[in-house]
Design a protein around this motif. Structure first.
Motif, mmCIF file in Angstrom:
data_model
loop_
_atom_site.group_PDB
_atom_site.id
_atom_site.type_symbol
_atom_site.label_atom_id
_atom_site.label_comp_id
_atom_site.label_asym_id
_atom_site.label_seq_id
_atom_site.Cartn_x
_atom_site.Cartn_y
_atom_site.Cartn_z
ATOM 1 N N MET A 102 -11.305 6.296 5.020
ATOM 2 C CA MET A 102 -10.785 7.598 5.402
ATOM 3 C C MET A 102 -9.413 7.457 6.063
ATOM 4 S SD MET A 102 -12.120 10.408 8.158
ATOM 5 C CE MET A 102 -11.337 9.453 9.472
ATOM 6 N N LEU A 103 -9.271 6.483 6.959
ATOM 7 C CA LEU A 103 -8.003 6.302 7.672
ATOM 8 C C LEU A 103 -6.876 5.928 6.722
ATOM 9 C CD1 LEU A 103 -9.071 4.454 10.960
ATOM 10 C CD2 LEU A 103 -8.302 6.809 10.695
ATOM 11 N N SER A 104 -7.181 5.127 5.697
ATOM 12 C CA SER A 104 -6.129 4.728 4.758
ATOM 13 C C SER A 104 -5.594 5.940 4.002
ATOM 14 C CB SER A 104 -6.659 3.681 3.774
ATOM 15 O OG SER A 104 -7.628 4.231 2.897
ATOM 16 N N ILE A 105 -6.455 6.903 3.729
ATOM 17 C CA ILE A 105 -6.008 8.127 3.065
ATOM 18 C C ILE A 105 -5.224 9.004 4.046
ATOM 19 C CG2 ILE A 105 -6.756 10.224 1.862
ATOM 20 C CD1 ILE A 105 -9.265 8.654 0.980
ATOM 21 N N ILE A 106 -5.767 9.172 5.235
ATOM 22 C CA ILE A 106 -5.099 9.988 6.255
ATOM 23 C C ILE A 106 -3.713 9.428 6.576
ATOM 24 C CG2 ILE A 106 -5.165 10.601 8.723
ATOM 25 C CD1 ILE A 106 -6.888 12.399 7.031
ATOM 26 N N GLU A 107 -3.592 8.099 6.636
ATOM 27 C CA GLU A 107 -2.307 7.478 6.977
ATOM 28 C C GLU A 107 -1.210 7.855 5.983
ATOM 29 O OE1 GLU A 107 -2.802 3.297 7.453
ATOM 30 O OE2 GLU A 107 -3.140 3.482 9.619
ATOM 31 N N LYS A 108 -1.559 7.976 4.714
ATOM 32 C CA LYS A 108 -0.556 8.300 3.696
ATOM 33 C C LYS A 108 0.068 9.668 3.946
ATOM 34 C CE LYS A 108 -2.751 5.577 0.030
ATOM 35 N NZ LYS A 108 -3.444 5.615 -1.288
ATOM 36 N N PHE A 109 -0.686 10.558 4.547
ATOM 37 C CA PHE A 109 -0.210 11.921 4.745
ATOM 38 C C PHE A 109 0.194 12.224 6.188
ATOM 39 C CE2 PHE A 109 -2.605 12.128 0.848
ATOM 40 C CZ PHE A 109 -1.880 13.009 0.058
ATOM 41 N N TYR A 110 -0.328 11.420 7.152
ATOM 42 C CA TYR A 110 -0.150 11.814 8.543
ATOM 43 C C TYR A 110 0.386 10.730 9.472
ATOM 44 C CZ TYR A 110 -2.587 16.127 7.480
ATOM 45 O OH TYR A 110 -2.935 17.353 6.959
ATOM 46 N N ARG A 111 0.539 9.513 9.007
ATOM 47 C CA ARG A 111 1.132 8.501 9.885
ATOM 48 C C ARG A 111 2.618 8.795 10.013
ATOM 49 N NH1 ARG A 111 -0.496 5.260 13.837
ATOM 50 N NH2 ARG A 111 -2.111 4.225 12.588
ATOM 51 N N TYR A 112 3.103 8.899 11.247
ATOM 52 C CA TYR A 112 4.520 9.224 11.492
ATOM 53 C C TYR A 112 5.416 8.258 10.719
ATOM 54 C CZ TYR A 112 8.676 10.504 14.153
ATOM 55 O OH TYR A 112 9.909 10.957 14.509
ATOM 56 N N PRO A 113 6.494 8.755 10.038
ATOM 57 C CA PRO A 113 7.076 10.102 10.109
ATOM 58 C C PRO A 113 6.571 11.081 9.040
ATOM 59 C CG PRO A 113 8.578 8.664 8.953
ATOM 60 C CD PRO A 113 7.388 7.817 9.319
ATOM 61 N N GLN A 114 5.450 10.782 8.380
ATOM 62 C CA GLN A 114 4.882 11.760 7.456
ATOM 63 C C GLN A 114 4.452 13.009 8.251
ATOM 64 O OE1 GLN A 114 4.969 11.204 4.202
ATOM 65 N NE2 GLN A 114 5.833 9.172 4.585
#
Length: 261
Positions: A45-57
Motif C-alpha cells: 500500500m505504501l509503495s502505491i501511496i508514495e507514487k502519488f503523495y511522497r513530497y513533492p508529489q
C-alpha cells in the motif's frame, strides 16, 4: 493545541478531511489497486501511496496540511543518558551545538573526577568527529526525536531509538571514543541514568524536510483507513534546530533495560 499520535483523536479533523478529499479524486485504477492490496501487507500500500503523495508529489495537499498543522504542537520523544535527570528538568533539552555539547561533556567528566589532561584528550577526539560529521558537510546543530514510544525498541526487543540511552554524549561520543579512548568511553557508558524525555514542540519549529515526513505519515495512516479499513501505527522522526525549554517537557521516563546493539 496538541497532537499526540498515540491518540489519533488528537489529530485535527481538518487533516483527515483534506486527505480524504484528495483520495476521492484519485483515478479509479489506483483506487482499485489500493483497495485490493492484501490488508496485512502495509508495504504494498505504501509503495502505491508514495507514487502519488511522497513530497513533492501532490504539493498542493502538503501546503494545505502545513497551513493546518502550523497551528499545533506535536508530542515527541528523545532518548538520552545523563548524570542526572535534574538537568533536563531545569534546562530542558539542547541541540548538539559544539559549545553546548563540549560544556556538558566537561561537566560530566569533572563530576567523575577525571583529570584536565584526560578531558582535553577526549575533547580532541570529540571535536574531530564533530567536525567530520557536522561542520565539514554543512550540517546545522540540531536535536533529533521520534513520535511514538513503540519506536524505542524493535519488534524482537533489539535496539531501536534506545541506542541513544546507551551512553552519555550520544552517538557522537560512541563513535569518537569507543575505540580511541576506551577508558573515557566506558565512564560515559557506565555512569548516569538512561531515560526518555517526552516533550512538545510547535510544528513550525520542526525542520522542513521532517515536516514532510509528518504529513506523509498522516496520509499513510488515513490511506489504511480509507482504502482497507485497517489502522496502521503512525510513526515518524523529527528534528529541530531549536532548544526545548523545560516548560515544554511533559514527562521523563526511566529506561533501565539492556541495549541489544
Amino acid at each position: 493545541m496538541l497532537i499526540d499520535v498515540s491518540d489519533v483523536n488528537t489529530i485535527p479533523v481538518e487533516v483527515k478531511n483534506k486527505i480524504y478529499e484528495s483520495f476521492s479524486a484519485l483515478p479509479k485504477d489506483v483506487v482499485d489497486k489500493l483497495k485490493n492490496c492484501h490488508s496485512t501487507d502495509e508495504n504494498i500500500m505504501l509503495s502505491i501511496i508514495e507514487k502519488f503523495y511522497r513530497y513533492p508529489q501532490n504539493i498542493q495537499l502538503y501546503f494545505q496540511l502545513t497551513d493546518i498543522l502550523e497551528k499545533y504542537e506535536i508530542v515527541y520523544f528523545h532518548s538520552t543518558k545523563m548524570i542526572s535527570k535534574d538537568r533536563v528538568k531545569k534546562y530542558g533539552l539542547s541541540t548538539n551545538e559544539w559549545n553546548k555539547y563540549k560544556s556538558n561533556i566537561i561537566d560530566v567528566y569533572k563530576s567523575l573526577g577525571i583529570s584536565k589532561e584526560k578531558i582535553e584528550m577526549a575533547l580532541k577526539y570529540l571535536w574531530n568527529t564533530y567536525k567530520d560529521r557536522y561542520l565539514d558537510i554543512g550540517c546545522e546543530p540540531h536535536l533529533c526525536f521520534y513520535s511514538n514510544l513503540s519506536m524505542l525498541e524493535t519488534e524482537n526487543g533489539g535496539a531501536g531509538y534506545n541506542v541513544y540511552c546507551e551512553n552519555i554524549g550520544g552517538e557522537m561520543a560512541k563513535v569518537a571514543l569507543q575505540d580511541s579512548c576506551k577508558e573515557l568511553y566506558s565512564l560515559l557508558k557506565n555512569s548516569g541514568k538512561s531515560f526518555v524525555v517526552k516533550f512538545k514542540i510547535p510544528y513550525s519549529r520542526i525542520s522542513d524536510y521532517r515536516k514532510d515526513d509528518v504529513i506523509f505519515s498522516f496520509i499513510s495512516y488515513y490511506a489504511g483507513l480509507y482504502f482497507q479499513r485497517k489502522e496502521y501505527e503512525i510513526g515518524f522522526l523529527g528534528e529541530t534546530q531549536y532548544d526545548i525549554s523545560s516548560e515544554d517537557i511533559l514527562d521523563i521516563i526511566d529506561y533501565d533495560k539492556d541495549i541489544d546493539c
